[in-house]
Design a protein around this motif. Structure first.
Motif, mmCIF file in Angstrom:
data_model
loop_
_atom_site.group_PDB
_atom_site.id
_atom_site.type_symbol
_atom_site.label_atom_id
_atom_site.label_comp_id
_atom_site.label_asym_id
_atom_site.label_seq_id
_atom_site.Cartn_x
_atom_site.Cartn_y
_atom_site.Cartn_z
ATOM 1 N N UNK A 229 0.336 -1.049 0.080
ATOM 2 C CA UNK A 229 0.151 0.026 -0.118
ATOM 3 C C UNK A 229 0.913 0.957 -0.164
ATOM 4 N N UNK A 230 1.797 0.791 0.716
ATOM 5 C CA UNK A 230 3.060 2.689 0.464
ATOM 6 C C UNK A 230 3.529 2.206 -0.399
ATOM 7 N N UNK A 231 3.972 1.502 -0.734
ATOM 8 C CA UNK A 231 5.030 1.865 -1.758
ATOM 9 C C UNK A 231 4.535 1.870 -2.884
ATOM 10 N N UNK A 232 3.026 1.574 -3.183
ATOM 11 C CA UNK A 232 1.903 2.330 -4.520
ATOM 12 C C UNK A 232 1.636 3.792 -4.215
ATOM 13 N N UNK A 233 1.999 4.065 -3.325
ATOM 14 C CA UNK A 233 1.148 5.462 -3.219
ATOM 15 C C UNK A 233 0.351 5.270 -2.593
ATOM 16 N N UNK A 234 -0.006 4.353 -2.122
ATOM 17 C CA UNK A 234 -1.805 4.874 -1.341
ATOM 18 C C UNK A 234 -1.757 4.838 0.461
#
Length: 429
Positions: A229-234
């Protein structure tokens, strides 16, 4: 060694856990957390009622700031001046009990005492080794406060109910509105919401030996959930550096679709961000596949040093009885643990006829919190050192989110660090 460090040493706390001889002229010492001055009138009234029925057991009430209770209680235990009744949360109660510092109330409880309380929270006040170490007092549950305007912009009718549905929801919000769906902090000393989510995802945090039990397929999947979630910018970038207060700021500015807070927080939104409040609706909290929600619990415990443990327990049961809890929750933004008080609160809310949309919004959220309580339990085990475990897991998740290690490496490193700590603290296990 400091005074506190000495009190924390396992053998020393056991050694000073013995009871002094009771003195009839001494009042019962009651310590609570962050109730003064707002609830002085309530506490004074309850204590006056107790004293009327128990003239030989007067009460001296001391209220402490939230951040100082552990330090002051450990210092009092070391100095042999511990109170008779103290307000604790489950992790600190478990920590103190593991060192022999709390009374096992089991042989002192009157028949049927457990039946007066919500079963899930009564069980949460019991320690596998130390017995019934506390009596439940008041509770809180989180709801999802949702900005329906952002959902409409994203073409969504409802927020997600399960964690597994969050990624698609977060992507829809981000791609269509430019806002974020949710904010769950990974700051080690802040909210335990993320740790609770791991349990809801099917992760067992610790085994019976207090060793890491999360280096499993379920644990790796749950770690990867948050890292992805974090790495995908969400997730907002600040989840690795700022606490839950940042979530409040973002929600009230209209930059966040979902805020996990108790129903009473609606008052703050109504005051600080009336336009956002008008678009807000309370929904059930996010859960795992089995639908179990989290409940936060405050308890009353009797330190081993109390010279009058029976009277101390009687005072704790009096403070947490149905009528007293029902009165308390009329003034405080909490829920009662007493079944009698819960029934009374529910009846009052169902019969209420709120004036205006803001009061109606609050009533709806409070009723939802009562419904949520029926499927809630304390998710994170009240194990000594649980805050250390949170710090270890969050730190490794931060590293993975920032691309320093993989999510699988984060799991393995967190398990290694915790086990090193656990083996030093509980070598006989």
């Amino acid at each position: 060694m400091t005074l506190i460090a000495a009190a924390l040493a396992g053998s020393s706390l056991l050694a000073i856990g013995c009871r002094p001889q009771p003195r009839a002229d001494q009042p019962l010492q009651l310590w609570t957390l962050q109730l003064a001055p707002k609830f002085n009138a309530y506490m004074d009234g309850v204590i006056k009622a107790w004293t009327s029925d128990h003239p030989d057991a007067p009460v001296r009430w001391t209220d402490l700031p939230w951040g100082s209770v552990e330090r002051k209680l450990l210092a009092a235990v070391f100095a042999r001046t511990a109170p008779d009744v103290v307000n604790l949360n489950p992790p600190f109660a478990a920590n103190l009990a593991s060192k022999g510092g709390l009374t096992d109330l089991t042989p002192l409880l009157p028949e049927g005492a457990a039946d007066r309380y919500l079963p899930s929270v009564w069980r949460a006040a019991r320690d596998p080794q130390a017995g019934q170490i506390a009596v439940p007092w008041y509770l809180t549950v989180r709801l999802n406060l949702v900005n329906q305007g952002l959902l409409q912009q994203a073409g969504l009718k409802q927020p997600p109910q399960r964690w597994q549905d969050v990624p698609a929801f977060a992507r829809a919000i981000r791609e269509t509105t430019g806002r974020y769906a949710l904010f769950v902090t990974v700051v080690p000393d802040d909210s335990a919401e993320l740790l609770e989510s791991l349990v809801q995802m099917g992760v067992t945090l610790l085994d019976d030996r207090q060793r890491a039990a999360f280096a499993t397929p379920e644990g790796r999947q749950a770690f990867a959930f948050w890292v992805d979630l974090y790495r995908q910018g969400l997730l907002p970038r600040e989840v690795v550096s700022q606490g839950q207060s940042r979530a409040v700021e973002l929600y009230q500015s209209g930059a966040l679709a979902l805020l996990a807070k108790g129903p009473e927080f609606l008052r703050s939104i109504q005051t600080n961000a009336p336009q956002v409040a008008a678009a807000t609706r309370a929904h059930p909290p996010l859960t795992g596949a089995d639908g179990t929600a989290n409940v936060a619990l405050m308890t009353l415990a009797v330190p081993r040093q109390s010279a009058r443990p029976r009277e101390a327990l009687a005072l704790a049961l009096f403070l947490t009885n149905g009528p007293n809890q029902a009165r308390f929750v009329q003034e405080a933004p909490v829920l009662p643990s007493s079944l009698e008080a819960l029934a009374q609160v529910r009846a009052q809310l169902e019969a209420a006829r709120p004036e205006g949309s803001q009061q109606a919004q609050l009533r709806e959220a409070r009723l939802l919190s009562l419904a949520t309580l029926e499927r809630a339990r304390v998710l994170v085990p009240s194990s000594p050192g649980i805050k250390r475990l949170q710090s270890i897991i969050y730190t490794q998740l931060q590293r993975a989110m920032l691309g320093q290690i993989s999510s699988d490496q984060a799991v393995e490193q967190a398990a290694l660090e915790w086990n090193r700590y656990a083996e030093a603290r509980w070598p006989e296990h």
